[in-house]
Design a protein around this motif. Sequence first.
Motif, mmCIF file in Angstrom:
data_model
loop_
_atom_site.group_PDB
_atom_site.id
_atom_site.type_symbol
_atom_site.label_atom_id
_atom_site.label_comp_id
_atom_site.label_asym_id
_atom_site.label_seq_id
_atom_site.Cartn_x
_atom_site.Cartn_y
_atom_site.Cartn_z
ATOM 1 N N ALA A 34 0.856 -1.144 0.121
ATOM 2 C CA ALA A 34 -0.180 -0.100 0.147
ATOM 3 C C ALA A 34 0.977 1.234 0.083
ATOM 4 O O ALA A 34 0.546 2.302 -1.110
ATOM 5 N N SER A 35 1.990 1.219 0.816
ATOM 6 C CA SER A 35 2.592 2.529 0.826
ATOM 7 C C SER A 35 3.595 2.644 -0.283
ATOM 8 O O SER A 35 3.726 3.779 -0.709
ATOM 9 N N PHE A 36 3.892 1.621 -0.916
ATOM 10 C CA PHE A 36 4.607 1.818 -2.041
ATOM 11 C C PHE A 36 3.996 2.407 -3.336
ATOM 12 O O PHE A 36 4.313 3.487 -4.145
ATOM 13 N N ALA A 37 2.940 2.008 -3.251
ATOM 14 C CA ALA A 37 1.863 2.829 -4.179
ATOM 15 C C ALA A 37 1.619 4.023 -4.313
ATOM 16 O O ALA A 37 1.702 4.877 -5.035
ATOM 17 N N ASP B 204 11.133 12.462 -1.519
ATOM 18 C CA ASP B 204 11.144 12.131 -0.248
ATOM 19 C C ASP B 204 10.274 10.659 -0.148
ATOM 20 O O ASP B 204 8.928 10.928 -0.506
ATOM 21 N N LEU B 205 10.340 9.797 0.816
ATOM 22 C CA LEU B 205 9.663 8.914 0.898
ATOM 23 C C LEU B 205 8.366 9.279 1.696
ATOM 24 O O LEU B 205 8.126 10.115 2.591
ATOM 25 N N SER B 206 6.972 8.668 1.154
ATOM 26 C CA SER B 206 5.831 8.986 1.712
ATOM 27 C C SER B 206 5.829 8.614 3.278
ATOM 28 O O SER B 206 6.758 7.667 3.711
ATOM 29 N N PRO B 207 5.000 9.121 4.117
ATOM 30 C CA PRO B 207 5.107 8.756 5.603
ATOM 31 C C PRO B 207 4.893 7.263 5.995
ATOM 32 O O PRO B 207 5.519 6.467 6.677
ATOM 33 N N GLY B 208 3.982 6.682 5.088
ATOM 34 C CA GLY B 208 3.645 5.075 5.265
ATOM 35 C C GLY B 208 4.842 4.233 5.047
ATOM 36 O O GLY B 208 5.213 3.636 5.501
ATOM 37 N N LEU B 209 5.706 4.793 3.862
ATOM 38 C CA LEU B 209 6.822 3.947 3.379
ATOM 39 C C LEU B 209 7.815 4.090 4.144
ATOM 40 O O LEU B 209 8.601 3.213 4.402
ATOM 41 N N PRO C 239 17.907 -0.005 3.089
ATOM 42 C CA PRO C 239 16.837 -0.848 3.783
ATOM 43 C C PRO C 239 15.788 -0.819 2.450
ATOM 44 O O PRO C 239 14.979 -1.572 2.440
ATOM 45 N N LEU C 240 15.641 0.407 1.805
ATOM 46 C CA LEU C 240 14.867 0.184 0.693
ATOM 47 C C LEU C 240 14.819 -0.688 -0.085
ATOM 48 O O LEU C 240 13.671 -1.340 -0.540
ATOM 49 N N ARG D 98 8.501 -0.599 -14.326
ATOM 50 C CA ARG D 98 9.092 -1.262 -15.289
ATOM 51 C C ARG D 98 9.329 -0.688 -16.524
ATOM 52 O O ARG D 98 10.341 -0.603 -17.405
ATOM 53 N N ARG D 99 8.474 0.173 -16.791
ATOM 54 C CA ARG D 99 8.424 1.107 -18.148
ATOM 55 C C ARG D 99 9.356 1.914 -18.314
ATOM 56 O O ARG D 99 10.135 2.176 -19.125
ATOM 57 N N HIS D 100 9.351 2.813 -16.867
ATOM 58 C CA HIS D 100 10.359 3.885 -16.887
ATOM 59 C C HIS D 100 11.667 3.313 -16.623
ATOM 60 O O HIS D 100 12.842 4.028 -17.278
ATOM 61 N N LEU D 101 12.135 2.248 -15.948
ATOM 62 C CA LEU D 101 13.202 1.744 -15.888
ATOM 63 C C LEU D 101 13.869 1.196 -17.110
ATOM 64 O O LEU D 101 14.791 1.125 -17.408
ATOM 65 N N ALA D 102 12.802 0.592 -18.116
ATOM 66 C CA ALA D 102 13.214 0.179 -19.499
ATOM 67 C C ALA D 102 13.742 1.256 -20.259
ATOM 68 O O ALA D 102 14.393 0.932 -21.178
ATOM 69 N N GLY D 103 13.096 2.438 -20.227
ATOM 70 C CA GLY D 103 13.256 3.590 -21.066
ATOM 71 C C GLY D 103 14.424 4.269 -20.413
ATOM 72 O O GLY D 103 14.957 5.171 -21.055
ATOM 73 N N ARG D 104 14.771 4.238 -19.354
ATOM 74 C CA ARG D 104 15.953 4.757 -18.705
ATOM 75 C C ARG D 104 17.280 4.462 -19.148
ATOM 76 O O ARG D 104 17.654 3.303 -19.275
ATOM 77 N N PRO D 105 18.428 5.517 -19.296
ATOM 78 C CA PRO D 105 18.012 7.247 -19.344
ATOM 79 C C PRO D 105 17.591 7.761 -20.762
ATOM 80 O O PRO D 105 17.913 8.876 -20.765
ATOM 81 N N ASP D 106 17.120 6.872 -21.788
ATOM 82 C CA ASP D 106 16.944 7.545 -23.046
ATOM 83 C C ASP D 106 15.306 7.708 -23.339
ATOM 84 O O ASP D 106 14.941 7.415 -24.506
ATOM 85 N N ALA D 107 14.826 7.687 -22.222
ATOM 86 C CA ALA D 107 13.331 7.790 -22.440
ATOM 87 C C ALA D 107 12.704 9.266 -23.005
ATOM 88 O O ALA D 107 11.761 9.231 -23.843
ATOM 89 N N GLY D 108 13.658 10.046 -22.907
ATOM 90 C CA GLY D 108 13.229 11.346 -23.487
ATOM 91 C C GLY D 108 12.291 12.196 -22.691
ATOM 92 O O GLY D 108 12.533 13.527 -22.521
ATOM 93 N N GLY D 109 11.546 11.366 -22.011
ATOM 94 C CA GLY D 109 10.531 12.367 -21.301
ATOM 95 C C GLY D 109 11.194 12.592 -19.761
ATOM 96 O O GLY D 109 12.399 12.104 -19.392
ATOM 97 N N ARG D 110 10.372 13.096 -18.752
ATOM 98 C CA ARG D 110 10.659 13.232 -17.259
ATOM 99 C C ARG D 110 10.601 11.680 -16.676
ATOM 100 O O ARG D 110 9.861 11.110 -16.715
ATOM 101 N N THR D 111 11.910 11.364 -15.733
ATOM 102 C CA THR D 111 11.844 10.345 -14.979
ATOM 103 C C THR D 111 11.294 10.563 -13.430
ATOM 104 O O THR D 111 11.789 11.624 -12.995
ATOM 105 N N PRO D 112 10.288 9.723 -13.076
ATOM 106 C CA PRO D 112 9.947 10.156 -11.917
ATOM 107 C C PRO D 112 10.834 10.011 -10.918
ATOM 108 O O PRO D 112 11.709 9.212 -10.688
ATOM 109 N N PRO D 113 10.571 10.945 -9.986
ATOM 110 C CA PRO D 113 11.823 10.867 -8.728
ATOM 111 C C PRO D 113 12.082 9.690 -7.938
ATOM 112 O O PRO D 113 12.917 9.323 -7.448
ATOM 113 N N ALA D 114 10.752 8.936 -7.855
ATOM 114 C CA ALA D 114 10.861 7.677 -7.278
ATOM 115 C C ALA D 114 11.885 6.678 -7.906
ATOM 116 O O ALA D 114 12.383 5.815 -7.072
#
Length: 293
Positions: free
Chosen positions: A66-69, A78-83, A161-162, A186-202
């Motif tokens: 739940a907290s990862f989502a 920054d990690l969410s409070p739950g995570l 630990p993460l 998985r989609r963002h990792l597969a396209g990193r670092p050449d995805a062209g778009g913004r990489t999510p901070p997570a």
Amino acid sequence: MTTTPRPAGAHGRSRSAGIGGRAFAVLAALAAALVPAFVLVPGPLAASTSGGGFDDRGRLVDGLSASFADYWRSDDRDLSPGLEEVVGYWLHYHVVKAVITAALLAVLAALGVRLRRAFLRAGGLGAGRGAALATAGVVVTVLGLASSAAALANVQGAVAPLSSLLSTLPAHPPHGELADTLDQVRRHLAGRPDAGGRTPPAVEVMVGDFARYHLVAAVTALTAAVVLIGLSAASWRRFAGTETSDRRTRRVSGSFGLLWALSSSAFLLVAAANASVAADPAPALLAFFEGGW
């Protein structure tokens, strides 16, 4: 009334033997207590010290799912409070395990030294006693190597630990929001670092933590390998410096020299593999999320 005089030094030798026997018994008792403690103590103690109620495995996995989502949805580094709460528990869990394994390793090392000395002195005390000491020495050595590997793994989990915690995500088939979240990861990792778009901070946080996770493994494994190489060299020097007539000492020294050398080779391989992943962590992290790591 006459008394038979005791040989000079007999009382001292008896007292010394008694102290040695008591010390051996204490060390054996400590080892016997620390082995189950490694399994039973970390969960409840980490739950108490971290303030998180995750001592039950099912609650830990549910809380992480739940907290990862939630963290992914927050679009924040920054990690969410739950995570953060789950990761905090996992950090305490690995610290407790690392302390227990370090204590167990120290106890086993002391036991191993005493068993080695006793075995080398047991030449004239019968084959049965020698076999019992040799068997005990093998058991202590195997436990010592296992404790070394466990201590290194828990140091690794405490420092990152993460990444260590993410290994529990595939504990049950993902569904719902978690499944969608993992697909996006998985989609963002597969396209990193050449995805062209913004990489999510997570993604950047996970990649960085994954690199640190494997860098720690590489450093600790290399350190263990260096220590084992030193032990192997010392054993071979003892082997070379022992007279050929002293077969028992030469056999023990040679056996340990070979064992430490082989063990150091295994740790060197672990260090090299982890250093390779630390240098380029994204593909390995993607393989993990795809179930191939």
